[in-house]
Design a protein around this motif. Structure first.
Motif, mmCIF file in Angstrom:
data_model
loop_
_atom_site.group_PDB
_atom_site.id
_atom_site.type_symbol
_atom_site.label_atom_id
_atom_site.label_comp_id
_atom_site.label_asym_id
_atom_site.label_seq_id
_atom_site.Cartn_x
_atom_site.Cartn_y
_atom_site.Cartn_z
ATOM 1 N N PRO A 32 0.833 -1.209 0.000
ATOM 2 C CA PRO A 32 0.000 0.000 0.000
ATOM 3 C C PRO A 32 0.868 1.259 0.000
ATOM 4 N N LYS A 33 0.417 2.284 -0.702
ATOM 5 C CA LYS A 33 1.213 3.513 -0.812
ATOM 6 C C LYS A 33 0.319 4.677 -1.159
ATOM 7 N N LEU A 34 0.760 5.872 -0.797
ATOM 8 C CA LEU A 34 0.062 7.082 -1.233
ATOM 9 C C LEU A 34 1.020 8.119 -1.801
ATOM 10 N N CYS A 35 2.223 8.217 -1.235
ATOM 11 C CA CYS A 35 3.102 9.299 -1.692
ATOM 12 C C CYS A 35 4.098 8.850 -2.755
ATOM 13 N N ALA A 36 4.259 7.536 -2.984
ATOM 14 C CA ALA A 36 5.224 7.062 -3.985
ATOM 15 C C ALA A 36 4.529 6.856 -5.329
ATOM 16 N N THR A 37 5.247 7.099 -6.410
ATOM 17 C CA THR A 37 4.745 6.810 -7.759
ATOM 18 C C THR A 37 5.872 6.176 -8.559
ATOM 19 N N PHE A 43 9.656 9.923 -1.524
ATOM 20 C CA PHE A 43 9.638 11.020 -0.554
ATOM 21 C C PHE A 43 9.468 10.503 0.875
ATOM 22 N N GLY A 44 8.748 9.404 1.038
ATOM 23 C CA GLY A 44 8.634 8.753 2.352
ATOM 24 C C GLY A 44 7.797 9.493 3.354
ATOM 25 N N SER A 45 6.736 10.169 2.923
ATOM 26 C CA SER A 45 5.970 10.974 3.876
ATOM 27 C C SER A 45 4.694 10.324 4.372
ATOM 28 N N CYS A 46 4.074 9.429 3.597
ATOM 29 C CA CYS A 46 2.729 8.977 3.993
ATOM 30 C C CYS A 46 2.766 7.842 5.004
ATOM 31 N N ARG A 47 3.843 7.104 5.094
ATOM 32 C CA ARG A 47 4.055 6.001 6.054
ATOM 33 C C ARG A 47 3.094 4.828 5.866
ATOM 34 N N LEU A 48 2.480 4.762 4.720
ATOM 35 C CA LEU A 48 1.553 3.658 4.477
ATOM 36 C C LEU A 48 2.289 2.409 4.021
ATOM 37 N N CYS A 49 3.501 2.586 3.508
ATOM 38 C CA CYS A 49 4.217 1.488 2.857
ATOM 39 C C CYS A 49 5.198 0.797 3.799
ATOM 40 N N VAL A 50 5.006 0.957 5.104
ATOM 41 C CA VAL A 50 5.959 0.367 6.055
ATOM 42 C C VAL A 50 6.008 -1.155 5.929
ATOM 43 N N SER A 99 9.014 1.300 2.792
ATOM 44 C CA SER A 99 9.611 0.495 1.717
ATOM 45 C C SER A 99 9.966 1.328 0.498
ATOM 46 N N CYS A 100 9.345 2.498 0.345
ATOM 47 C CA CYS A 100 9.632 3.313 -0.845
ATOM 48 C C CYS A 100 10.980 4.015 -0.765
ATOM 49 N N THR A 101 11.458 4.262 0.459
ATOM 50 C CA THR A 101 12.732 4.977 0.602
ATOM 51 C C THR A 101 13.857 4.061 1.077
HETATM 52 FE FE1 FES Z 1 4.418 7.006 1.229
HETATM 53 FE FE2 FES Z 1 6.264 5.118 1.164
HETATM 54 S S1 FES Z 1 4.590 5.383 -0.154
HETATM 55 S S2 FES Z 1 6.007 6.610 2.685
#
Ligand code: FES
Length: 264
Positions: A40-45, A51-58, A70-72
């Motif tokens: 799951p993710k919101l801020c990564a594309t 950018f690692g801001s939404c914290r949904l992808c932990v 996981s995105c950063t």
């Molecule tokens: Fe938002 Fe990783 S997708 S912190």
């Protein structure tokens, strides 16, 4: 989830037990996608720098403390990643509850209904109810509370910016993922957008606090609108005619964003 790494050096890791080999420098999120696991993710594309801001992808990584995004987080050889542990599922659900608690609940009348990543992710993390209310006196919370059930905002609080001829900006729906700001910089090479404020009061701004899009450095390329995962930045044509059912990616020298259109 994140841009591809160009390295020739390959590393092998496991994602939820599946082995995957990817170029060094690849994000854990992208490696997971290669292994057929969607985090799951919101801020990564796929195209913008992580950018690692939404914290949904932990995720959890064996031998490491905490729950990194996981995105950063870059892969390393022999890494064992778990994307669906009870711990990370609980964190994601909590994060999503916070987003929803500060978001107008007017999905059924929203122009992005059915084409909203916040909506999709709420479903993906299994969110069925919301336990929090936004703090008293918070800017966006006031704006949120001041909406009636049809989603109309009280003009006293952070009104929609309708100044751009092609799109609207509705700060109440902003989750501050920074995708529009990064798209403006990375796709268009313009620096028209910034994030103002902190916490509940943070929002995207077209330059100075009182500035609007029409009077900013925005060149109306549409990169920010395309990057937005919610209805915060919304094409006026979509508001008027509904979500486009076709889109074309162009190599137009002017913007390179591509155009969307609705077939008759
Ligand atoms: Fe938002 Fe990783 S997708 S912190």
């Amino acid at each position: 989830g994140t841009p591809a790494s160009k390295s020739d050096v390959m590393v092998t890791l496991t994602i939820d037990g599946f082995a995957v080999t990817v170029p060094e420098g690849t994000s854990v999120m992208r490696a997971a996608a290669e292994a057929g696991v969607q985090v799951p993710k919101l801020c990564a594309t796929d195209s913008l720098e992580a950018f690692g801001s939404c914290r949904l992808c932990v995720v959890e990584i064996e031998g490491r403390r905490g729950t990194p995004a996981s995105c950063t987080t870059p892969v390393s050889d022999g890494m064992a990643v778990h994307t669906q542990s009870d711990k990370v599922r609980k964190i994601r659900k909590g994060v999503m509850e916070l987003y929803i608690s500060d978001h107008p609940l007017d999905c059924l009348t929203c122009a992005a209904n059915g084409d909203c990543e916040l909506q999709d992710m709420a479903g993906a993390v299994g969110l069925r109810d919301v336990r929090y209310e936004a703090p008293e006196g918070a800017g966006l919370a006031n704006h949120f509370a001041a909406r009636d059930t049809s989603g109309q905002a009280n003009p006293e609080y952070l009104p929609k910016d309708d100044s751009n001829p092609y799109f609207t900006y509705d700060p109440a729906k902003c989750i501050v993922c920074n995708r529009c700001v990064r798209a403006c910089e990375e796709v268009q090479g313009t620096f028209a957008l910034t994030i103002d404020g902190r916490g509940f009061d943070s929002r995207v701004s077209a330059g100075a606090f009182s500035d609007d899009f029409l009077n900013s450095d925005c060149v109306s390329c549409g990169a920010c609108v395309q990057a937005c995962p919610t209805a915060t930045l919304q094409e006026k044509s979509v508001i008027e005619m509904g979500t486009p059912d076709r889109s074309v990616v162009t190599t137009c020298a002017y913007c390179g964003v591509g155009c969307s259109f609705k077939a008759e």
